[in-house]
Scaffold this active site. Structure first.
Site, PDB file in Angstrom:
ATOM      1  N   ASP A 209      67.329  61.588  30.084  1.00 21.97           N
ATOM      2  CA  ASP A 209      68.621  61.724  29.411  1.00 21.97           C
ATOM      3  C   ASP A 209      69.501  60.506  29.660  1.00 21.97           C
ATOM      4  O   ASP A 209      70.071  60.343  30.742  1.00 21.97           O
ATOM      5  CB  ASP A 209      69.319  62.994  29.905  1.00 21.97           C
ATOM      6  N   ASP A 416      71.542  58.450  22.588  1.00 19.96           N
ATOM      7  CA  ASP A 416      71.415  59.540  23.559  1.00 19.96           C
ATOM      8  C   ASP A 416      70.027  60.168  23.487  1.00 19.96           C
ATOM      9  O   ASP A 416      69.736  60.958  22.583  1.00 19.96           O
ATOM     10  CB  ASP A 416      72.497  60.598  23.292  1.00 19.96           C
TER      11      ASP A 416
END
Length: 569
Positions: A209, A416
């Site tokens: 992440d 992201d």
């Protein structure tokens, strides 16, 4: 007879071709060429001959005056005459020339890479993480949207603390590490990698992440709300708890609503994600083990979260993983901690495969950053966020421009890897949806009964994959750097990078309304649109780069002994 001979054409040149004797073909073919002129004779040793030096002249020919071949400009070779008379030959020559320059550049770039690797480079190395697929639950409820932020923490001493100052120890590293990373966008909904933590080292799967700061693992502290992950819960020791006086604890807690708690007995944290999931826990420090390609190993004391209370949709993704790997620009992230110990350059990258089986790789450090083919844009640095973002100046669906949202002519674009899908600000999203109405004229009709994603179309023909419908949709083009198209830096999202095929066999739009994401005016590129690209986050030079890739193997490393083998660990 003499008159007839005077009018006959004169012989100006002679070419004699002699084939090799049948019993000895190895002697080769002999070619002799010469011309006849009125000038003074030239010695016979000046004949132009190939393959063999033996002249093939009869006795009656020995008195002929001989010259070099060719004797005049009409018979001489002309470079420009050949190519201008045949454009095909000219283009072929230019193609060969460009190919030669490309080969020269490749060799030169490798030489530069080796020269760069021969320098000290401050002793930094890189670590490579391949990506793997996983099995999980399906459907819209698995849509993963990270962008974590710290919130207020209820101070609970769930672990009795006996603290000690632990010095970071790092073994010598002479090669780059290779680790597995797995996953796909749909139906699994995430990409994850593996790490080895503790003594003896135990394996854990972590969601990769770039939108999260903190790395944390589900742990038995005891656990209040934990999913049954891929492995047994991590068991911390009392000696591993991070004391409040630790600089990293101060860095963690400064972003929480209640700020740094100096009087607390342990360093607590709570993170809330954009999908309303959250993780509550305590910060600890334990050994992180990294295995290199040549078999050597290194370990370091790494600070991360021990999560004993997880809430929300996050628990669904934890059925086959054990936590989250925070890869943002924050000082508490994994790459920053490694860079602060001078183990790597503060550079990370990932390549998410767009093959159906998913997978790909991720790396930490700059050894796998290509020297050629990368497109770079400046990274926007702000005091309010540690996300990887840049400025977007334009957006097109095919040839049709779309709104960026709001009054500004400039938007923010966040990269992201923690989000499954891509999000547009409301105005840009509505413009896109309006542009997609034209697909109804090409055999696709809205199917509101399919709840996989907000917009799905049913076709009047069988759809096996996005390839069957990609011709109906246009490419999305993001423009950076300049308002002038010809000077712009472009990031293209083809239909296969914003569409999925649902379990019902419908085609669904994987770009969602980002009204509730971040500040509501931010574009967010999730895994669906990052597939098929090598994306590099170069914190050392404050830039973000990408290039198209099959994501099968990484580029060559900078040191010759760091080259990867064909089999990834």
């Amino acid at each position: 007879m003499e008159a007839d001979q005077s009018q006959s054409p004169q012989i100006k040149g002679v070419v004699i071709i002699s084939l090799p004797p049948p019993d000895n073909p190895s002697k080769g073919k002999t070619i002799t060429a010469f011309t006849v002129s009125d000038s003074s004779p030239i010695p016979s040793q000046d004949f132009v001959q190939t393959h063999e030096s033996q002249p093939h002249l009869n006795a009656q020919d020995s008195n002929l005056p001989l010259q070099y071949y060719p004797p005049n400009s009409q018979l001489q070779f002309s470079f420009w005459r050949v190519f201008l008379s045949s454009p095909v030959k000219l283009f072929c020559f230019l193609g060969i020339l460009l190919f030669g320059l490309f080969l020269y550049g490749s060799v030169s770039s490798e030489t530069l890479r080796e020269l760069r690797g021969s320098e000290d480079d401050n002793g930094t190395d890189s670590f490579l993480f391949p990506l793997y697929p996983k099995l999980g639950v399906h459907g819209q409820h698995d849509v993963k949207l990270r962008l974590g932020k710290f919130v207020a923490v209820q101070k609970k001493n769930l672990i009795n603390q006996r603290t000690r100052n632990m010095a970071s120890t790092v073994a010598a590293v002479d090669s780059s590490s290779v680790f597995p990373v797995r996953g796909n966008v749909y139906p699994e909904g995430l990409y994850f990698t593996e790490v080895f933590v503790g003594t003896p080292p135990k394996r854990y799967f972590l969601d990769m992440d770039t939108g999260s700061d903190l790395t944390w693992i589900q742990c038995d502290a005891p656990c209040r709300s934990c999913a049954k992950g891929a492995h047994m819960l991590y068991k911390p020791t009392t000696d591993s708890i991070l004391p409040p006086a630790d600089p990293l604890c101060k860095e963690f807690q400064k972003n929480q609503k209640n700020g740094y708690c100096e009087s607390c007995h342990q360093c607590d944290y709570e993170i809330e994600y954009a999908d309303h999931s959250s993780s509550l826990g305590v910060l600890i420090r334990d050994e992180l083990h990294l295995q290199t390609t040549n078999g050597s190993k290194t370990k370091l004391n790494f600070a991360f979260g021990c999560g004993y209370d997880q809430v929300g949709p996050l628990l669904n993704s934890l059925t086959k993983t054990d936590g989250i790997m925070g890869l943002s620009r924050a000082k508490v992230s994994l790459p920053f901690q490694l860079a602060s110990k001078r183990i790597i350059k503060n550079v990370i990258g990932h390549c998410l495969s767009n093959y159906r089986v998913g997978g790909g790789y991720m790396f930490l450090g700059d050894d796998y950053v290509p020297y050629w083919g990368m497109t770079w844009v400046p990274m926007v640095n702000t005091l309010t966020t540690d996300l990887y973002q840049t400025k977007i100046l334009g957006l097109n669906y095919g040839n049709s421009p779309l709104s960026l949202g709001g009054r500004s002519k400039v938007g923010n674009m966040v990269f992201d890897s923690g989000s499954s899908y891509t999000y547009f600000p409301k105005e840009a999203y509505l413009d896109l949806v309006a542009s997609l109405k034209e697909v109804s004229q090409l055999g696709l009709n809205r199917d509101d009964s399919d709840t996989t994603l907000p917009i799905c179309w049913q076709a009047d023909f069988l759809i096996r994959s996005v390839k069957d419908v990609k011709h109906i949709f246009n490419t999305l083009t993001l423009r950076f750097g300049s308002k002038w198209w010809i000077l712009s830096t472009l990031f293209q999202i083809p239909p296969e990078n914003y569409l999925i095929i649902s379990k019902k066999g419908n085609v669904c739009l994987a770009i969602l309304d980002g009204t509730s994401v971040h500040d509501g005016s931010t574009f967010l590129l999730g895994d669906i649109s990052l597939r098929g690209y090598l994306v590099v986050y170069d914190n050392a030079n404050h830039r973000i780069g990408w290039e198209q890739s099959h994501c099968v193997m990484p580029a060559k490393v900078k040191k010759s002994h760091n080259l990867l083998t064909d089999t990834m660990l």
